[in-house]
Design an enzyme around this catalytic site. Structure first.
Site: not given
Length: 265
Positions: A86, A115, A151-152, A197, A222, A237, A239
């Site tokens: 990441k 993470k 991250q927040p 959505r 994605r 992210e 993906e």
């Protein structure tokens, strides 16, 4: 189509294969690390639910390089090499969730998400309001030789939710609102849950900027977006390796994936 046995049944597998067959593609599911598999016998290998790669990333990438040397790999190994760590977020060139990459000098945020950079499905991910605890968790990852990400926590993921935009061969297929995995009481499921959505124009604009920056063929992509407190959409992210594609959520999604595959092979 690849899969692994370690994390349970991928409930999109049969749906995808049936639509491939309807489009004249003879496909089958093969475990990615099957020593008996002859990858050169296939016109293309589609990487799908390889959800165990995070514990065996170098082995997985070595496998991917070998496959790409004998047949078409989708997505390509150059994409897999970048996307399975990441730290790619630092190089996207578009707005992303604010990320601190060390255990030191953490920003003063109301709440933290910690993470490792090589992870999937919220594994080894912790949410905390305690800055010292966040630093301790990040330091533990660092001590274990793992790149930490801090991250927040964004409250918007519980109100507006994460929006995932799905593209097949760079063509928009559908979008969903994903259920937040770090909300109280949430549980992780590889076969993710969401609802369909319609993405907002600013979300589409951001997603297409991300795609435009990737020079490689992409059977699927994605792009997961959230909004900051001021409403700005950002990438949380990208993906491109083994994402759940929400094929059951839109009537044409599985057919769109099959069409994209026929275009690329």
């Amino acid at each position: 189509m690849t899969f692994d046995d370690a994390t349970g049944q991928d409930d999109e597998r049969d749906l995808a294969l049936s639509h491939w067959q309807a489009n004249g593609i003879e496909g089958r599911a093969v475990r990615w690390d099957d020593p008996a598999a002859d990858w050169s016998a296939y016109d293309a290998v589609v990487v799908r639910s390889v959800w165990d790669y995070i514990d065996r990333r170098e082995e997985f990438l070595t496998w991917a390089r070998g496959v790409e040397s004998v047949t078409r790999l989708l997505n390509p190994v150059a994409v897999l090499e970048s996307n399975t760590d990441k730290t790619y977020l630092r190089d996207l060139g578009v707005p992303t969730v604010p990320t601190h990459w060390s255990a030191h000098d953490l920003p003063d945020w109301p709440e933290y998400v910690v993470k490792p950079a090589i992870s999937a499905g919220a594994r080894d991910t912790t949410r905390t309001t305690d800055r010292d605890k966040a630093a301790e968790l990040a330091a533990a990852l660092q001590a274990a030789g793992r790149q930490p990400m801090v991250q927040p926590y964004l409250d918007m993921v519980e109100s507006e939710g994460e929006t995932s935009l799905l593209y097949f061969n760079r063509r928009f297929s559908h979008a969903v609102r994903r259920h937040p995995m770090l909300a109280p009481g949430a549980t992780f499921d590889h076969n993710a849950r969401a609802e369909l959505r319609t993405p907002a124009p600013d979300q589409v604009d951001l997603a297409e900027k991300v795609l435009a920056a990737i020079p490689h063929a992409l059977l699927y992509a994605r792009i997961d977006l959230v909004r900051l407190s001021d409403g700005t959409p950002v990438v949380i992210e990208l993906e491109l390796t083994e994402p759940y594609l929400f094929l059951r959520y839109a009537p044409d999604a599985a057919a769109n994936l099959a069409r994209a595959l026929t275009e690329l092979v």
